[in-house]
Design an enzyme around this catalytic site. Structure first.
Site, PDB file in Angstrom:
ATOM      1  CE  LYS A 155      25.771  84.082  14.030  1.00  8.10           C
ATOM      2  NZ  LYS A 155      25.037  84.830  15.075  1.00  8.10           N
ATOM      3  CB  ALA A 208      27.245  90.616  16.063  1.00 12.28           C
ATOM      4  CG  ASP A 209      26.942  84.219  18.265  1.00 14.55           C
ATOM      5  OD1 ASP A 209      25.934  83.865  17.632  1.00 14.55           O
ATOM      6  OD2 ASP A 209      27.252  83.733  19.377  1.00 14.55           O
ATOM      7  CB  THR A 210      25.032  88.227  21.870  1.00 14.06           C
ATOM      8  OG1 THR A 210      25.281  89.373  21.044  1.00 14.06           O
ATOM      9  CG2 THR A 210      24.981  88.657  23.331  1.00 14.06           C
ATOM     10  N   GLY A 237      30.772  88.899  20.040  1.00 13.33           N
ATOM     11  CA  GLY A 237      31.837  88.930  19.052  1.00 13.33           C
ATOM     12  C   GLY A 237      31.330  89.703  17.854  1.00 13.33           C
TER      13      GLY A 237
END
Length: 193
Positions: free
Chosen positions: A52, A67-69, A104
């Site tokens: 991203k 970010a990624d969750t 992340g």
């Protein structure tokens, strides 16, 4: 002052950054978020955060935050449900158990980039069918990793949280501030008033 770019369409991430007084521009990255076969949940969110951040073109003096969750139950990635039936299944699997929420976070300033993953343990109460029906009726599970939102009605399903609460909502603020600081960008500043 460094320009900040949040690489996310998530209203929760917007709210979290705004609540600590950070001003930023939103740019939404266009990347494939499908897990790679055999990919573990921590590696998955790390890869997506990096992807991203890389998908956003920015001036060398702009800080990009991405970010990624995901929700991880027994090392299985629980993404966003495709429909109510899928959400019901996910909630049933989470019932009475402790799972992990991983986010992340990647920050990029010019050619410099840092990435890390924050993990929080979340324990669900035991859910009966009536409680799951109630929660599905709120409409909240759709669009949420693991089919719940801690910041909303989903809080009624959670018995305990060990670690960062903002991580479960979608952006571990302490980690964002730390990573930005390691790139010499201070996010927490006192107002001039």
């Amino acid at each position: 002052m460094t320009k900040l770019i949040l690489a996310s369409a998530s209203p929760r991430r917007h709210e979290l950054l705004s609540q600590i007084g950070v001003r930023f521009e939103v740019r939404v990255p266009d990347i494939d978020e499908s897990p790679i076969e055999g990919e573990d949940p921590v590696g998955y969110v790390r890869r997506l955060a990096i992807g991203k951040a890389a998908a956003i073109s920015a001036a060398p003096d702009a800080l990009v935050i991405a970010a990624d969750t995901t929700v991880d139950l027994d090392s299985v990635i629980m993404g966003k449900p495709i429909d109510d039936r899928d959400a019901r299944s996910m909630l049933g699997r989470l019932s009475g158990k402790t799972h992990r929420v991983h986010t992340g976070v990647a920050v990029r300033l010019g050619a410099r980039e840092l990435v890390d993953v924050c993990t929080t343990l979340v324990t669900f109460v035991s859910l009966d069918d009536a409680t799951i029906d109630w929660y599905l009726d709120t409409g909240e599970p759709l669009g949420k990793a693991g089919s719940y939102a801690l910041q909303g009605a989903g809080a009624a399903l959670v018995a305990g949280v060990e670690g960062s609460v903002s991580n479960v909502i979608g952006l571990p603020l302490h980690l964002v501030v730390d990573l930005a600081g390691r790139l010499d960008v201070t996010l927490l500043t006192a107002s001039d008033g």
